[in-house]
Write a protein that holds these residues in place. Structure first.
Motif, PDB file in Angstrom:
ATOM      1  N   CYS A   1       6.088  30.358  22.968  1.00 48.39           N
ATOM      2  CA  CYS A   1       5.133  31.399  22.549  1.00 48.39           C
ATOM      3  C   CYS A   1       5.167  31.561  21.034  1.00 48.39           C
ATOM      4  O   CYS A   1       4.121  31.749  20.379  1.00 48.39           O
ATOM      5  CB  CYS A   1       5.496  32.745  23.223  1.00 48.39           C
ATOM      6  N   ALA A   2       6.389  31.486  20.505  1.00 42.01           N
ATOM      7  CA  ALA A   2       6.506  31.639  19.032  1.00 42.01           C
ATOM      8  C   ALA A   2       5.803  30.506  18.323  1.00 42.01           C
ATOM      9  O   ALA A   2       5.071  30.707  17.332  1.00 42.01           O
ATOM     10  CB  ALA A   2       7.988  31.679  18.645  1.00 42.01           C
ATOM     11  N   ILE A   3       5.995  29.270  18.856  1.00 41.38           N
ATOM     12  CA  ILE A   3       5.334  28.115  18.217  1.00 41.38           C
ATOM     13  C   ILE A   3       3.837  28.252  18.314  1.00 41.38           C
ATOM     14  O   ILE A   3       3.108  28.004  17.354  1.00 41.38           O
ATOM     15  CB  ILE A   3       5.822  26.823  18.882  1.00 41.38           C
ATOM     16  N   ILE A   4       3.374  28.657  19.463  1.00 36.69           N
ATOM     17  CA  ILE A   4       1.934  28.829  19.631  1.00 36.69           C
ATOM     18  C   ILE A   4       1.420  29.899  18.688  1.00 36.69           C
ATOM     19  O   ILE A   4       0.364  29.763  18.078  1.00 36.69           O
ATOM     20  CB  ILE A   4       1.614  29.175  21.119  1.00 36.69           C
ATOM     21  N   GLY A   5       2.178  31.024  18.586  1.00 35.09           N
ATOM     22  CA  GLY A   5       1.740  32.112  17.689  1.00 35.09           C
ATOM     23  C   GLY A   5       1.683  31.654  16.244  1.00 35.09           C
ATOM     24  O   GLY A   5       0.748  31.974  15.480  1.00 35.09           O
ATOM     25  N   ILE A   6       2.689  30.878  15.847  1.00 34.27           N
ATOM     26  CA  ILE A   6       2.702  30.396  14.435  1.00 34.27           C
ATOM     27  C   ILE A   6       1.511  29.511  14.181  1.00 34.27           C
ATOM     28  O   ILE A   6       0.836  29.598  13.153  1.00 34.27           O
ATOM     29  CB  ILE A   6       4.025  29.667  14.171  1.00 34.27           C
ATOM     30  N   GLY A   7       1.233  28.625  15.136  1.00 29.42           N
ATOM     31  CA  GLY A   7       0.098  27.709  14.949  1.00 29.42           C
ATOM     32  C   GLY A   7      -1.186  28.468  14.881  1.00 29.42           C
ATOM     33  O   GLY A   7      -2.069  28.166  14.079  1.00 29.42           O
ATOM     34  N   ALA A   8      -1.333  29.445  15.785  1.00 27.98           N
ATOM     35  CA  ALA A   8      -2.574  30.237  15.768  1.00 27.98           C
ATOM     36  C   ALA A   8      -2.712  30.995  14.470  1.00 27.98           C
ATOM     37  O   ALA A   8      -3.814  31.081  13.885  1.00 27.98           O
ATOM     38  CB  ALA A   8      -2.557  31.202  16.979  1.00 27.98           C
TER      39      ALA A   8
END
Length: 514
Positions: A14-21
């Protein structure tokens, strides 16, 4: 355990996805802002370009207007300068034309003068030829040459000159004989006058009788201080010699001698003789002489019948009693002139009072002629004007020496009475008058120097005693002053023998004990 790992992985994903977004979101925002900024920058640049074009056009227009203005001003100045240059050119042309005309006139005058000079030269040559011809004709007619004629003329001129010289020599010889005879008479008269010792002694010397010979020592005082004080205060020379019980007062001024006589008699009677007492007695004697002078003046006015005189004129008349002219007492002479003029006026039926008044006052200037500049006639006229005498009296007395033409009978009578009074035997003695004038001149020369307080001619004019102000003349300056006065006396006076110049400088300190 498995569930925990699963949760951790899920969080990481989730953190990786949030950073990418988030990255994608920021990227989009940045790109959009950059686009906006570029669009804004382009708009600004476009606007700036338009504005700069407008400013450039405005500046260019202003520059063109300024250039046009300068050009117009320059054209105006050039036009004015061209106008001035044209004026100057016109003036120069006019001056050149004037100079050309003057030059032409000068050339014409020069040509005319050259022609006249040629004509004059020709005429001069013709005249010279005529002169030579005339001389030749004269020589032929007269029978002598020019050189012989010149010798004849010189001989005649020499003969005339010799005749004139002989006449001149004869005239000079005659004049020399007359002058020699006159000089001989003067010498004889002078010799006769030298025998009149009693008369001269009476007018220059006064004798004071002493009670005893011891009084001579007291008059002299310790180291001569008393006699020096008397001589300094009165200006009279005291001669103390072998004459028993007598002291001789010598001085040309009779008023000073009278003051010295009265003061010395008072000192002898008082018995106290010292410098302070001498000063006191001299002051008293001066006051007493003033009273005597006034009495003499009043007596003269009373005896001649002349009334209403100013008190100062009465005092001046009294001073004339101590004044001599050629050995004649001036007051007695004035009274005699007054009476003579009055008698003659009465005989002729003119104003006797005017004649007597003018006769009495005719020599009033002699009372102060040694103190003022001018002749005694001029001084007398000034005095009478000052003391409100009438114009008739002033005129009548002013003519007695021929200085003014008489305009009235009374003036002629005063002149005649003066001549009658002066012409009587013994009235005039030139030697005494010259002697008095020399002594007065001695005092006048001494008083003319700055720093001189008083000066007295004593010893019959053989010494001049000068008292100087100690604050103005120091000891070194005394010698220089004596030398200057001596040199001036030698230049301005004629006198027998030598004159001693004595300068006295005295400093006193006076205090009063209370």
């Amino acid at each position: 355990m498995v569930i925990g790992i699963y949760l951790i992985l899920t969080g990481i994903i989730c953190a990786i996805i949030g950073i990418g977004a988030g990255y994608m979101t920021r990227k989009n925002i940045s790109e959009r802002k950059i686009g906006q900024a570029e669009t804004l920058a382009k708009e600004i640049l476009d606007k700036a370009g338009k504005d700069s074009e407008t400013v450039r056009k405005e500046k260019l227009l202003e520059a063109k207007e300024e250039i046009h203005k300068w050009r117009t001003e320059a054209e105006r100045e050039n036009k004015e300068r061209r106008t001035e240059v044209k004026k100057y050119e016109k003036r120069v042309i006019q001056k050149e034309e004037v100079l050309d005309k003057k030059l032409q006139n000068l050339e014409k005058k020069e040509s005319t003068l050259t022609e006249k000079l040629k004509v004059a030269t020709q005429k001069e040559e013709e005249i010279e030829e005529i002169k030579v011809q005339q001389l030749t004709k004269l020589e032929n007619i007269s029978g002598i040459s020019t050189e012989d004629a010149r010798k004849v003329i010189m001989s005649n001129a020499e003969r005339d000159v010799r005749r004139d010289m002989s006449l001149m020599i004869k005239e000079v010889e005659t004049q020399a004989k007359e002058e020699a005879e006159k000089k001989a008479r003067e010498i004889i008269g002078y010799a006769i006058q030298k025998c009149a010792a009693d008369h001269v002694a009476e007018t220059t010397v006064t004798v004071v009788t002493l009670p005893n010979d011891e009084m001579k020592g007291r008059i002299i005082g310790r180291e001569g201080r008393n006699i020096r004080t008397i001589e300094t205060l009165t200006g009279i020379d005291l001669i103390i010699d072998d004459t028993p019980e007598a002291v001789i007062l010598s001085g040309f001024d009779p008023i000073r001698r009278e003051i010295a006589r009265i003061a010395l008699e008072k000192l002898i009677a008082d018995g106290r003789i010292h410098p302070a007492r001498i000063e006191e007695m001299v002051e008293k004697a001066k006051k007493e002489v003033d009273i005597i002078i006034k009495e003499y003046g009043e007596q003269a006015a009373f005896e001649t019948g002349v009334h209403g005189l100013h008190p100062e004129l009465v005092r001046l008349l009294g001073r004339l009693n101590y004044r001599t002219s050629y050995g004649q007492n001036v007051l007695k002479h004035s009274m005699e002139v007054s009476n003579l003029a009055g008698i003659m006026a009465s005989e002729l039926g003119v104003d006797a009072r005017l004649a007597k008044r003018a006769g009495l006052l005719h020599d009033i200037g002699k009372a102060v002629d040694y103190e003022m500049e001018g002749t005694h006639v001029e001084i007398g006229m000034d005095l009478l004007r000052r003391y409100k005498e009438s114009k008739e009296v002033i005129h009548a007395m002013s003519t007695h020496h021929g200085d003014f033409e008489p305009q009235s009978i009374e003036a002629v009578l005063v002149t005649a009475a003066d001549a009658v009074s002066a012409a009587r035997p013994g009235a005039r003695r030139e030697t005494l008058e010259a002697y008095i004038k020399r002594l007065e001149k001695l005092e006048e020369i001494s008083n003319s120097y700055e720093g001189v307080d008083k000066s007295y001619a004593i010893q019959a004019g053989r010494e001049i005693r000068i008292v100087v102000k100690p604050e103005n003349v120091n000891d070194e300056e005394m010698r220089l002053l004596a030398r200057e006065i001596t040199k001036r006396i030698e230049e301005e006076l004629e006198y027998p023998g030598q004159i001693k110049v004595s300068i006295i400088r005295e400093t006193r300190a006076i205090e009063y004990a209370k």
